[in-house]
Design an enzyme around this catalytic site. Structure first.
Site, PDB file in Angstrom:
ATOM      1  N   SER A  43       0.804  -1.234   0.000  1.00 51.87           N
ATOM      2  CA  SER A  43       0.000   0.000   0.000  1.00 51.87           C
ATOM      3  C   SER A  43       0.833   1.279   0.000  1.00 51.87           C
ATOM      4  CB  SER A  43      -0.945   0.011   1.205  1.00 51.87           C
ATOM      5  OG  SER A  43      -0.204  -0.141   2.405  1.00 51.87           O
ATOM      6  N   ASP A  61      -2.616   8.168   7.858  1.00 55.32           N
ATOM      7  CA  ASP A  61      -3.450   7.226   8.601  1.00 55.32           C
ATOM      8  C   ASP A  61      -2.539   6.359   9.460  1.00 55.32           C
ATOM      9  OD1 ASP A  61      -2.423   5.115   7.084  1.00 55.32           O
ATOM     10  OD2 ASP A  61      -4.178   4.965   5.787  1.00 55.32           O
ATOM     11  N   HIS A 112       0.395   4.956   7.020  1.00 55.78           N
ATOM     12  CA  HIS A 112       0.897   5.579   5.783  1.00 55.78           C
ATOM     13  C   HIS A 112       1.197   7.063   5.948  1.00 55.78           C
ATOM     14  CE1 HIS A 112      -1.809   2.184   4.709  1.00 55.78           C
ATOM     15  NE2 HIS A 112      -0.739   1.821   4.031  1.00 55.78           N
TER      16      HIS A 112
END
Ligand SMILES: *[C@@H]1O[C@H](CO)[C@@H](O)[C@H](O)[C@H]1NC(C)=O
Length: 356
Positions: free
Chosen positions: A32, A320, A323
């Site tokens: 991600s 978040d 990240h």
């Protein structure tokens, strides 16, 4: 006479100008931290950063990226004179000559770790498939030239360790036997995948090493850890990074023409966590978006759960629970691209792109 001459020199200029020359492509693999939309096309509802507030700062709408804005591969592509890369699963006609992004949220090296995600093995299978399509697009000779000039950028294995810790929350610290067994399998499989790309003609590899996993808000929340960085995940990341650096050196010794770059993301991110304000981040421990301690409960964008979002992501290191923000990614990318050998070695990306 004069207009003819003008046209002639213009044509000459266009065909010789470096900005018009074919740039080395950028092929991206990982999780991600690098996913620029791949997961949106994987057919798993709710996966992928598809809702507000993702994308709010730069794209002004969710773009599948786990950040308020751009990710490291976006900045690197820009520095290299390339467009934002298309995710491989994006429907429709794609231009494979500039690069493609295969990275996908949740991806691991070990295939059984998170079976519903597009793991590294599947990303490499897609790459091999893409090579055939590239050869159809531009012919065998041109494709081989592009593949050997291309940079292959990786960020992977963090999720393998996060999952290992998750499964052993009640049994930490892990024994050295368990740590080493996992590490050897991860590095063994990584070696196979790197060699697959090498055998397709790839020569220039770039790796972001594992970040300080113990400082991630999500990790601190999972381990119910109060403090700056939880020790066990830190230890695992450091051990992996040391072993990986040795592996990259061995590959360089064994594979003719193999060149690489390792960006010390661990140190860069760690310094920003502990000295946030020195690097321009007012808040470097609590995430902008989420809930729970440090906003480490990964509820950001989950419509059925309540979460809070900060109003000023540029003051935050973490967007978040896992990240970094657009601002942080920009700083990392600059170091990866043109940083000194204390941050990125043996090549920085700028030199790796230029190498032949
Ligand atoms: C690759 O990973 C699998 C588990 O997914 C493991 O059984 C195998 O031994 C690993 N291969 C190497 C070469 O380490």
């Amino acid at each position: 006479m004069f207009p003819t001459l003008l046209i002639f020199t213009t044509l000459l200029f266009l065909s010789l100008s470096p900005s018009n020359a074919q740039k080395p492509p950028l092929y991206v693999f990982g999780d991600s931290l690098y996913d620029d939309g791949m997961t949106l096309y994987n057919g798993v509802k709710g996966a992928g950063a598809e809702y507000w507030p993702y994308g709010e700062t730069y794209f002004k709408k969710p773009s599948g990226r786990y950040s308020d804005g751009r990710l490291i591969p976006d900045f690197i592509a820009q520095f290299a004179g390339l467009p934002f890369l298309q995710p491989y699963l994006l429907p429709g006609l794609k231009d494979y000559t500039k690069g493609i992004n295969f990275a996908s949220a949740g991806a691991c090296v070990l295939v059984e770790t998170r079976p519903q995600t597009i793991n590294l093995k599947r990303q490499i299978d897609y790459f091999v498939q893409m090579v055939q399509k590239l050869k159809q697009q531009v012919g065998e000779a041109q494709a081989n030239k592009l593949l050997s000039e291309a940079v292959y950028l990786f960020n992977i294995a963090g999720n393998d360790y996060v999952t290992l810790l998750q499964k052993n929350v009640k049994k930490l610290p892990l024994s050295n036997f368990k740590r080493n067994r996992q590490m050897n399998m991860i590095l063994g499989n990584l070696t196979i995948h790197i060699k697959t790309i090498y055998n397709q003609g790839g020569r220039k590899f770039a790796f972001q090493n594992l970040g300080p996993l113990g400082c991630m808000p999500s990790m601190k929340y999972m381990l119910a850890f109060k403090g700056t960085c939880a020790p066990e995940p830190q230890e695992l990341a450091k051990m992996h990074n040391a072993k990986f650096a040795a592996l990259a050196k061995r590959l360089q010794n064994n594979l003719p023409g193999f060149k690489y770059s390792i960006y010390d993301f661990y140190t860069s991110l760690y310094l920003r966590v502990i000295y946030g304000s020195r690097y321009g981040f007012r808040e470097s421990e609590t995430a902008c978006c989420g809930s729970g301690s440090y906003n480490g409960d990964f509820t950001c964008q989950k419509k059925d759960q309540s979460f809070t979002v900060c109003s000023n992501p540029s003051e935050y290191l973490w967007f978040d629970a896992a990240h970094p923000t657009d601002k942080a990614n920009q700083a990392f990318s600059k170091e990866f691209w043109s940083g000194g050998s204390n941050l990125v070695a043996p090549y920085n990306l700028q030199n790796l792109f230029a190498a032949n």
